[in-house]
Design a protein around this motif. Structure first.
Motif, mmCIF file in Angstrom:
data_model
loop_
_atom_site.group_PDB
_atom_site.id
_atom_site.type_symbol
_atom_site.label_atom_id
_atom_site.label_comp_id
_atom_site.label_asym_id
_atom_site.label_seq_id
_atom_site.Cartn_x
_atom_site.Cartn_y
_atom_site.Cartn_z
ATOM 1 N N ALA A 36 0.819 -1.209 0.000
ATOM 2 C CA ALA A 36 0.000 0.000 0.000
ATOM 3 C C ALA A 36 0.855 1.262 0.000
ATOM 4 O O ALA A 36 0.472 2.290 -0.558
ATOM 5 N N ALA A 353 -13.831 1.000 -0.231
ATOM 6 C CA ALA A 353 -12.492 1.068 0.353
ATOM 7 C C ALA A 353 -12.430 0.329 1.692
ATOM 8 O O ALA A 353 -11.438 -0.345 2.006
ATOM 9 N N LEU A 360 -4.382 -1.328 1.229
ATOM 10 C CA LEU A 360 -5.147 -0.656 0.181
ATOM 11 C C LEU A 360 -4.274 -0.377 -1.037
ATOM 12 O O LEU A 360 -3.395 0.489 -1.015
ATOM 13 N N PHE A 365 -8.599 -2.691 -4.143
ATOM 14 C CA PHE A 365 -9.839 -1.911 -4.217
ATOM 15 C C PHE A 365 -10.746 -2.480 -5.300
ATOM 16 O O PHE A 365 -11.952 -2.677 -5.078
#
Length: 420
Positions: A36, A353, A360, A365
């Motif tokens: 992420a 989300a 993430l 997503f």
């Protein structure tokens, strides 16, 4: 040259070709796959999000409160702990002035300079930045009234795709609702008028089929009103409309235009003696009632909503009102549909989300979006990727009467019809 998302119409394809240019960056920065920290707009403690909104326009029409609606939803999300521990860093919306070149420029700025993870909301009558955002793999959320919200992988309409491609479906809230007000569509005629713009042309294409599918005779359907300036003389349009049903006036006149045009058209129709039903999808705004001329022009008009009316009494609407008040510094402000557009665009982003988890990335997503669904929202039941191909199918009608809005057709979900 960017490849157009698809060639739905000559006007849309031409616009995409004019605005297209080279770009090579993707949704992730150099780093380990799935990391992420290597994803554009995502840090250990925050997620950067921006918007594109027509804050200004040549006609004076503004969607600026879309930004307030999005901000309100993000403020509550942050107050509740953010998205899996990350704060939403909402940097606000870029103003595209309803100009295709500015829309693309705004998309480029948000991605290349501001390094946003997502664009939410996107609210304009033009979306020339769509190809760029799709290529850059930027999750983007807005009101699905343009074809770019229908089909791409990374672009989402908060209430689904409202301008589907052949093989998709049409939301029947408007024709079915007007049919209820008129006591049935059988034997009734309708005139549909729109601006000469991408949104107007696609609106005519879809609503012509929708009203015909509900049983109406479509007596008139033209995207003929200039999109850049409000006409000073509506007599030619009024003359055509009032003779469109075999020399007679249609039972209903439906305007797929914004407030300044609607005020001019409806005033001219009333002065010409028209007594049929008037309807549009934009004039649900208490601020419009401040001026006597505006209030008189819109009196009796049935406005299409694709969300719960503000007059509804339920916990979801109460939460929306509380969030808007909080984002306005604790002040009570008149509610309008632009606020709801921004709010629900942000809400869909936040909901997906959260499902994507702590790690993430754009890929995570998108994986979350592919199996996303929820129920009982202000726009009805939501599901992806269904919403990228068809509308969620729900809506209501409200009518301005004696200076106040009242619900004329309650919020309901309708069976969609095939789009040909």
């Amino acid at each position: 040259m960017l490849r157009p998302i698809r060639a739905l119409a000559a006007a849309a394809a031409a616009l995409a070709l004019v605005c297209a240019c080279n770009s090579a960056s993707g949704g992730s920065l150099p780093g380990k796959p799935g990391d992420a920290a290597a994803t554009r707009g995502v840090s250990a403690g925050s997620i950067k999000v921006g918007g594109i909104v027509s804050m200004t326009s040549a006609s004076g029409y503004s969607k600026k409160d879309t930004d307030l609606g999005a901000r309100a939803r993000y403020l509550r999300a942050n107050a509740e702990g953010g998205i899996n521990g990350r704060t939403i860093d909402y940097i606000g919306a870029e103003d595209d002035g309803q100009d295709p070149g500015k829309n693309l420029a705004a998309a480029r700025k948000l991605v290349q300079q501001d390094k946003v993870f997502a664009v939410a909301p996107m609210s304009s009558v033009t979306f020339s930045g769509a190809d760029f955002l799709e290529q850059e793999k930027v999750p983007t959320f807005g009101w699905g009234t343009l074809p770019s919200f229908c089909g791409p992988q990374y672009i989402y309409g908060f209430n689904g795709c409202l301008v589907p491609s052949p093989g998709g479906t049409l939301n029947q809230t408007w024709p079915e609702g007007i049919g209820q007000v008129l006591g049935g569509a059988k034997g009734k005629s309708v005139a549909i008028i729109a601006n000469d713009s991408d949104a107007g042309k696609f609106g005519i294409r879809t609503f012509r089929q929708g009203f015909a599918g509900a049983g109406f005779e479509v007596a008139y359907a033209k995207a003929s009103v200039p999109a850049t300036a409000v006409p000073s003389d509506w007599s030619a349009y009024v003359k055509d409309i009032l003779a469109s049903d075999g020399g007679e006036a249609p039972d209903a006149v439906v305007s797929v235009m914004q407030t300044p045009n609607n005020i001019g058209l409806f005033t001219a129709l009333k002065r010409a003696g028209y007594r049929g039903l008037l309807s549009d999808p934009t004039d649900y705004d208490p601020a419009l009632l401040a001026k006597d001329t505006t209030r008189q022009a819109l009196d009796g008009v049935h406005v299409l909503l694709q969300f719960e009316p503000f007059e509804s009494a339920n916990p979801r609407m109460d939460q929306f009102k509380a969030d808007i008040k909080a984002a306005s510094g604790g002040r009570e402000v008149p509610l309008n549909m632009h606020m709801l557009t921004g709010y629900m665009s942000a809400d869909l982003f936040v909901s997906i989300a959260l499902k994507a988890g702590k790690d993430l990335t754009v890929a995570h997503f998108q994986n979350a979006a592919r199996s996303f669904s929820d129920t009982g929202t202000l726009v009805g039941d939501r599901a992806e990727p269904k919403g990228q191909k068809e509308s969620f199918g729900c809506g209501a009608l409200v009518r301005l009467k004696d200076g106040a809005y009242e619900v004329s057709v309650p919020f309901k979900c309708y069976e969609p019809v095939p789009f040909k």
